[in-house]
Design an enzyme around this catalytic site. Structure first.
Site, PDB file in Angstrom:
ATOM      1  CB  SER A   1      -0.969  -0.033   1.180  1.00 42.55           C
ATOM      2  OG  SER A   1      -1.991   0.926   1.019  1.00 42.55           O
TER       3      SER A   1
ATOM      4  CG  HIS B   1      -5.162  -3.109   1.155  1.00 43.64           C
ATOM      5  ND1 HIS B   1      -4.490  -3.075  -0.041  1.00 43.64           N
ATOM      6  CD2 HIS B   1      -4.769  -1.988   1.835  1.00 43.64           C
ATOM      7  CE1 HIS B   1      -3.737  -1.998  -0.101  1.00 43.64           C
ATOM      8  NE2 HIS B   1      -3.883  -1.330   1.027  1.00 43.64           N
TER       9      HIS B   1
END
Length: 440
Positions: A252, A386
């Protein structure tokens, strides 16, 4: 500036340095020159101003000149944005319009792209500091950096080191599996440059050393921190890590940071960004195009309101990225021909599935031109939360990259460009209206 043993006379012309070849130095003189990728000039630099055979001293910024491969002098660095471009800029054409014709000239083009990225997006990467000292005890690598009368200290936690092993530097901890034969170095990047919100700019150890007003965004500061960790490994044999076999990874926002570290630090052998999205593996122009198609994707105008990952100069450019003479296929291209494996495996739409796929497909052409496709991998799957890792779909790919480029044991396929996503009306050829040369 030294006058003995100098292979190139550095002249100040219009604020930029250019090289004029002189007589070749003797072997004894060459032995006193900086090696490939070493520093060879810059403000307050007192070391060698010549480069080892096969490399040339090239201006990077007022504080840093570097020994780069090749013998031909690079074009002067541009001092303007140039013409706007609605498509992805050509990585094989210099800012002055000249076409890249060799691998050595592509190194010059990378130098140019790096300078433009730092000027208009990332902020300036400082020259190597005057002093880096380190010690190792109980799995902790302690580092002290001094420059211009200021000093800072930070540390990194090292596990599974010894026997001159390779290592992966992980931003904030690993989100991918690291095999037993590879050490893990946990880098607290937030300590070097904070990323809490827009109010974080100028906070962290990096800014304690260089000043809160320094132009570098957090990601550039983190790349600087990774470079200091590698410095420390080189200076501290007791760690038991081979500094020539270093990888870097993050997910990320930290994946964005890993991409930038790989682009700005040439000693990184393998870069593994995971789900880095806009500011990482996605191209700005493609993210904007996805938003125009009605998709919920992070765009440059949004990212600058969220955090301080980028340099402050980008705030003035985010509303018109078509004016930028680069995009992130060229950020990735700064890593070529070193190894890059881009992992995309989340179902979160805002990461920009098409923007990352199209951008990295365009980036891949730079490894293709250099004849190094086995050092490039892009793998886009789905079905994951994620920053989790899909071992079933991508485990063998990751293993192949680590085996080949860190463990140096070979095996497995690493020339990878695959996606499980439907990219609708996207056409790569419409975004890459340039030909791929053969650069040798």
């Amino acid at each position: 500036m030294k006058s003995t043993g100098v292979s190139a006379l550095l002249l100040l012309t219009g604020g930029l340095l250019s090289s004029v070849a002189l007589a070749a130095p003797t072997l004894e003189e060459r032995q006193n020159c900086s090696g490939l990728w070493g520093q060879c000039g810059g403000e307050n630099w007192s070391g060698p101003t010549c480069c080892a055979s096969g490399s040339t001293c090239e201006f990077q910024n007022p504080w840093y000149s570097q020994c780069l491969p090749g013998s031909a002098a690079c074009p002067a660095l541009p001092n303007s944005l140039g013409s706007a471009n609605q498509r992805l800029p050509d990585p094989f054409t210099f800012h002055n319009g000249a076409r890249v014709a060799s691998a050595a000239e592509f190194t010059c083009r990378q130098r140019e792209v790096s300078a433009l990225l730092q000027q208009y997006e990332l902020g300036q990467l400082p020259a190597a500091p005057q002093s880096v000292t380190a010690s190792y005890s109980g799995g902790t690598l302690s580092i002290t950096v001094s420059d211009q009368g200021r000093s800072i200290s930070f540390s990194a936690r090292v596990t599974n080191a010894g026997n001159n092993r390779p290592a992966i530097i992980t931003y904030g901890g690993a989100s991918i599996p690291v095999p037993n034969g590879v050490a893990t170095i946990v880098f607290n990047n937030d300590e070097i440059a904070e990323q809490r919100d827009r109010g974080s700019r100028g906070r962290g150890r990096f800014y304690d050393l260089y000043g809160s007003g320094h132009s570098a965004g957090a990601m550039t500061a983190w790349a600087w921190g990774v470079a200091r960790i590698i410095d420390a490994i080189e200076r501290t044999p007791a760690v038991g890590i081979d500094a020539r076999r270093i990888g870097v990874t993050g997910c990320s926002r930290n994946g964005k940071g890993a991409m930038v570290a790989g682009a700005l630090e040439p000693r990184i052998a393998l870069t593994i960004p995971q789900e880095s999205g806009s500011g990482g593996s996605a191209c700005w122009r493609l993210s904007n195009w996805q938003r125009q198609q009605g998709q919920n994707v992070q765009t440059p105008t949004q990212i600058i309101t969220e955090n301080v990952w980028l340099g402050s100069a980008f705030d003035a450019r985010a509303n018109n990225v078509d004016a930028l003479p680069f995009d992130h296929h060229q950020l990735a291209g700064l890593i070529a021909p070193r190894a890059l494996y881009v992992i995309e495996n989340s179902d979160m739409e805002w990461l920009g599935w098409t923007a990352t796929y199209g951008c990295m497909a365009a980036a891949r052409t730079q490894w293709e031109a250099l004849g190094q496709l086995d050092a490039f991998g892009f793998s886009q799957v789905g079905g994951n939360q994620h920053c989790s890792f899909n071992s079933g779909k991508q485990g063998s790919e990751l293993t192949a990259f680590i085996n080949k480029f860190l463990l140096q044991s070979g095996g497995g396929t690493t020339a990878i460009l695959r996606t499980e996503r439907n990219h609708g009306s996207f056409s790569l050829s419409q975004w890459t209206p340039w030909t791929v040369p053969t650069l040798r």
